[in-house]
Write a protein that holds these residues in place. Structure first.
Motif, PDB file in Angstrom:
ATOM      1  N   THR A   1      -3.458  -8.665  68.938  1.00 55.90           N
ATOM      2  CA  THR A   1      -2.590  -7.532  68.658  1.00 55.90           C
ATOM      3  C   THR A   1      -1.728  -7.863  67.446  1.00 55.90           C
ATOM      4  OG1 THR A   1      -0.845  -8.371  70.080  1.00 55.90           O
ATOM      5  CG2 THR A   1      -2.485  -6.917  71.108  1.00 55.90           C
ATOM      6  N   TYR A   2      -1.016  -6.850  66.934  1.00 54.99           N
ATOM      7  CA  TYR A   2      -0.125  -7.088  65.808  1.00 54.99           C
ATOM      8  C   TYR A   2       1.005  -8.028  66.207  1.00 54.99           C
ATOM      9  CZ  TYR A   2      -2.537  -3.284  63.477  1.00 54.99           C
ATOM     10  OH  TYR A   2      -3.490  -2.511  62.905  1.00 54.99           O
ATOM     11  N   GLY A   3       1.492  -7.905  67.414  1.00 55.14           N
ATOM     12  CA  GLY A   3       2.564  -8.784  67.887  1.00 55.14           C
ATOM     13  C   GLY A   3       2.117 -10.240  67.956  1.00 55.14           C
ATOM     14  N   LEU A   4       0.890 -10.473  68.462  1.00 56.14           N
ATOM     15  CA  LEU A   4       0.366 -11.824  68.543  1.00 56.14           C
ATOM     16  C   LEU A   4       0.128 -12.409  67.156  1.00 56.14           C
ATOM     17  CD1 LEU A   4      -0.628 -14.072  70.398  1.00 56.14           C
ATOM     18  CD2 LEU A   4      -2.873 -12.986  70.367  1.00 56.14           C
ATOM     19  N   THR A   5      -0.365 -11.599  66.243  1.00 51.05           N
ATOM     20  CA  THR A   5      -0.573 -12.048  64.862  1.00 51.05           C
ATOM     21  C   THR A   5       0.770 -12.381  64.212  1.00 51.05           C
ATOM     22  OG1 THR A   5      -2.526 -10.652  64.731  1.00 51.05           O
ATOM     23  CG2 THR A   5      -1.612 -11.435  62.652  1.00 51.05           C
ATOM     24  N   PHE A   6       1.783 -11.557  64.441  1.00 48.68           N
ATOM     25  CA  PHE A   6       3.116 -11.816  63.904  1.00 48.68           C
ATOM     26  C   PHE A   6       3.695 -13.103  64.486  1.00 48.68           C
ATOM     27  CE2 PHE A   6       7.749 -11.303  64.304  1.00 48.68           C
ATOM     28  CZ  PHE A   6       8.085 -11.264  62.961  1.00 48.68           C
ATOM     29  N   LEU A   7       3.509 -13.325  65.791  1.00 49.50           N
ATOM     30  CA  LEU A   7       4.012 -14.527  66.437  1.00 49.50           C
ATOM     31  C   LEU A   7       3.338 -15.777  65.870  1.00 49.50           C
ATOM     32  CD1 LEU A   7       5.923 -15.451  68.719  1.00 49.50           C
ATOM     33  CD2 LEU A   7       3.946 -15.374  70.234  1.00 49.50           C
ATOM     34  N   ARG A   8       2.025 -15.721  65.682  1.00 50.22           N
ATOM     35  CA  ARG A   8       1.308 -16.865  65.100  1.00 50.22           C
ATOM     36  C   ARG A   8       1.767 -17.131  63.674  1.00 50.22           C
ATOM     37  NH1 ARG A   8      -4.757 -15.371  67.205  1.00 50.22           N
ATOM     38  NH2 ARG A   8      -4.471 -16.086  69.337  1.00 50.22           N
TER      39      ARG A   8
ATOM     40  N   ILE B   1       7.358 -21.607  60.524  1.00 52.24           N
ATOM     41  CA  ILE B   1       8.313 -22.599  61.009  1.00 52.24           C
ATOM     42  C   ILE B   1       7.725 -24.005  60.890  1.00 52.24           C
ATOM     43  CG2 ILE B   1       9.473 -23.446  63.096  1.00 52.24           C
ATOM     44  CD1 ILE B   1       9.886 -20.502  63.871  1.00 52.24           C
ATOM     45  N   ALA B   2       6.445 -24.158  61.206  1.00 51.42           N
ATOM     46  CA  ALA B   2       5.804 -25.475  61.091  1.00 51.42           C
ATOM     47  C   ALA B   2       5.756 -25.941  59.642  1.00 51.42           C
ATOM     48  CB  ALA B   2       4.393 -25.421  61.679  1.00 51.42           C
ATOM     49  N   VAL B   3       5.489 -25.026  58.703  1.00 59.94           N
ATOM     50  CA  VAL B   3       5.477 -25.399  57.282  1.00 59.94           C
ATOM     51  C   VAL B   3       6.873 -25.812  56.835  1.00 59.94           C
ATOM     52  CG1 VAL B   3       5.212 -24.436  54.950  1.00 59.94           C
ATOM     53  CG2 VAL B   3       3.443 -24.065  56.653  1.00 59.94           C
ATOM     54  N   PHE B   4       7.910 -25.076  57.248  1.00 60.11           N
ATOM     55  CA  PHE B   4       9.278 -25.443  56.876  1.00 60.11           C
ATOM     56  C   PHE B   4       9.682 -26.792  57.469  1.00 60.11           C
ATOM     57  CE2 PHE B   4      10.593 -20.792  56.148  1.00 60.11           C
ATOM     58  CZ  PHE B   4      10.236 -20.882  54.816  1.00 60.11           C
ATOM     59  N   MET B   5       9.308 -27.046  58.725  1.00 62.47           N
ATOM     60  CA  MET B   5       9.639 -28.340  59.334  1.00 62.47           C
ATOM     61  C   MET B   5       8.901 -29.474  58.643  1.00 62.47           C
ATOM     62  SD  MET B   5      10.264 -28.012  63.375  1.00 62.47           S
ATOM     63  CE  MET B   5      10.572 -29.747  63.357  1.00 62.47           C
ATOM     64  N   GLY B   6       7.633 -29.262  58.322  1.00 69.18           N
ATOM     65  CA  GLY B   6       6.878 -30.287  57.598  1.00 69.18           C
ATOM     66  C   GLY B   6       7.478 -30.567  56.238  1.00 69.18           C
ATOM     67  N   GLY B   7       7.901 -29.531  55.525  1.00 72.17           N
ATOM     68  CA  GLY B   7       8.539 -29.704  54.227  1.00 72.17           C
ATOM     69  C   GLY B   7       9.864 -30.438  54.349  1.00 72.17           C
ATOM     70  N   PHE B   8      10.640 -30.092  55.370  1.00 67.08           N
ATOM     71  CA  PHE B   8      11.910 -30.772  55.599  1.00 67.08           C
ATOM     72  C   PHE B   8      11.685 -32.254  55.865  1.00 67.08           C
ATOM     73  CE2 PHE B   8      15.034 -32.372  58.656  1.00 67.08           C
ATOM     74  CZ  PHE B   8      16.183 -32.261  57.890  1.00 67.08           C
TER      75      PHE B   8
ATOM     76  N   SER C   1       4.116 -36.606  64.735  1.00 59.43           N
ATOM     77  CA  SER C   1       4.593 -35.869  65.918  1.00 59.43           C
ATOM     78  C   SER C   1       4.984 -34.446  65.559  1.00 59.43           C
ATOM     79  CB  SER C   1       5.765 -36.598  66.565  1.00 59.43           C
ATOM     80  OG  SER C   1       6.867 -36.634  65.672  1.00 59.43           O
ATOM     81  N   ALA C   2       5.418 -34.201  64.331  1.00 59.78           N
ATOM     82  CA  ALA C   2       5.820 -32.841  63.932  1.00 59.78           C
ATOM     83  C   ALA C   2       4.615 -31.933  63.765  1.00 59.78           C
ATOM     84  CB  ALA C   2       6.621 -32.885  62.631  1.00 59.78           C
ATOM     85  N   THR C   3       3.500 -32.471  63.277  1.00 57.75           N
ATOM     86  CA  THR C   3       2.321 -31.636  63.042  1.00 57.75           C
ATOM     87  C   THR C   3       1.407 -31.580  64.252  1.00 57.75           C
ATOM     88  OG1 THR C   3       1.118 -33.512  62.096  1.00 57.75           O
ATOM     89  CG2 THR C   3       2.344 -32.078  60.561  1.00 57.75           C
ATOM     90  N   GLY C   4       1.567 -32.491  65.195  1.00 58.02           N
ATOM     91  CA  GLY C   4       0.708 -32.480  66.381  1.00 58.02           C
ATOM     92  C   GLY C   4      -0.668 -33.039  66.104  1.00 58.02           C
ATOM     93  N   ALA C   5      -0.834 -33.737  64.978  1.00 57.34           N
ATOM     94  CA  ALA C   5      -2.137 -34.294  64.629  1.00 57.34           C
ATOM     95  C   ALA C   5      -2.426 -35.498  65.513  1.00 57.34           C
ATOM     96  CB  ALA C   5      -2.147 -34.707  63.158  1.00 57.34           C
ATOM     97  N   SER C   6      -3.704 -35.789  65.682  1.00 59.46           N
ATOM     98  CA  SER C   6      -4.087 -36.980  66.445  1.00 59.46           C
ATOM     99  C   SER C   6      -4.731 -37.983  65.509  1.00 59.46           C
ATOM    100  CB  SER C   6      -5.061 -36.598  67.574  1.00 59.46           C
ATOM    101  OG  SER C   6      -6.219 -36.039  67.014  1.00 59.46           O
ATOM    102  N   TRP C   7      -4.439 -39.238  65.715  1.00 58.72           N
ATOM    103  CA  TRP C   7      -4.976 -40.293  64.847  1.00 58.72           C
ATOM    104  C   TRP C   7      -6.310 -40.736  65.335  1.00 58.72           C
ATOM    105  CZ3 TRP C   7      -2.588 -40.851  60.409  1.00 58.72           C
ATOM    106  CH2 TRP C   7      -1.244 -40.524  60.321  1.00 58.72           C
TER     107      TRP C   7
END
Length: 166
Positions: free
Chosen positions: A87-94, A100-107, A160-166
């Motif tokens: 839905t449009y709401g789900l797309t907006f939420l994603r 937010i994830a891009v801003f946190m990664g940049g920070f 830990s911020a990106t949730g990637a696995s090594w």
């Protein structure tokens, strides 16, 4: 009513995942998952009465049969559907979570870069390369040994911020 077997449907090897199959009454439902939708293939049979026609076992012509089940036809149908679960709401939420994830990664990147920059500036200060400075050997060795610890801790923060696995 005589039950006939539904035609077999075989999943092609090129599909990303096999279909899920559900049998319900006289129908088979196959569901093919896609990222934001489902492709549904429903095979079903309907029974029609042959009323008012001559049947093979009847001499009367009134639709009556001498054998049970002669006046019934089993017709096979295939219905294809596609349903969307986005839905449009789900797309907006994603999109919001991604932003937010891009801003946190940049920070975290800028914070780590500034921290390492101050570490190397402190290294230059401990060597006595600044005006009026003197060599401080113990501080210099301590700073050298702290560089791997800082780099490792910053990489774990980014991990830990990106949730990637090594």
């Amino acid at each position: 009513v005589g039950e006939r077997n539904m035609p077999k449907v075989q999943d092609h090897f090129s599909l990303p995942a096999p279909s899920s199959e559900v049998r319900f009454r006289r129908s088979n439902v196959r569901v093919y998952e896609q990222p934001n939708s489902q492709f549904i293939l429903q095979e079903h049979a309907t029974v029609h009465q042959n009323v008012g026609r001559f049947s093979s076992g009847s001499n009367l012509g009134d639709g009556a049969s001498t054998r049970p089940g002669d006046n019934q036809n089993l017709n096979m149908y295939v219905t294809v559907k596609e349903t969307s679960d986005s839905t449009y709401g789900l797309t907006f939420l994603r999109a919001t979570y991604s932003l937010i994830a891009v801003f946190m990664g940049g920070f975290l990147f800028i914070f780590g870069l500034v921290l390492l920059l101050f570490l190397f500036i402190d290294l230059a200060t401990a060597l006595g390369l600044t005006s009026g400075g003197s060599l401080k050997a113990a501080a210099f060795v301590a700073i050298i040994f702290s560089i791997p610890v800082f780099v490792y801790s910053l990489s774990m923060d980014a991990h830990s911020a990106t949730g990637a696995s090594w």
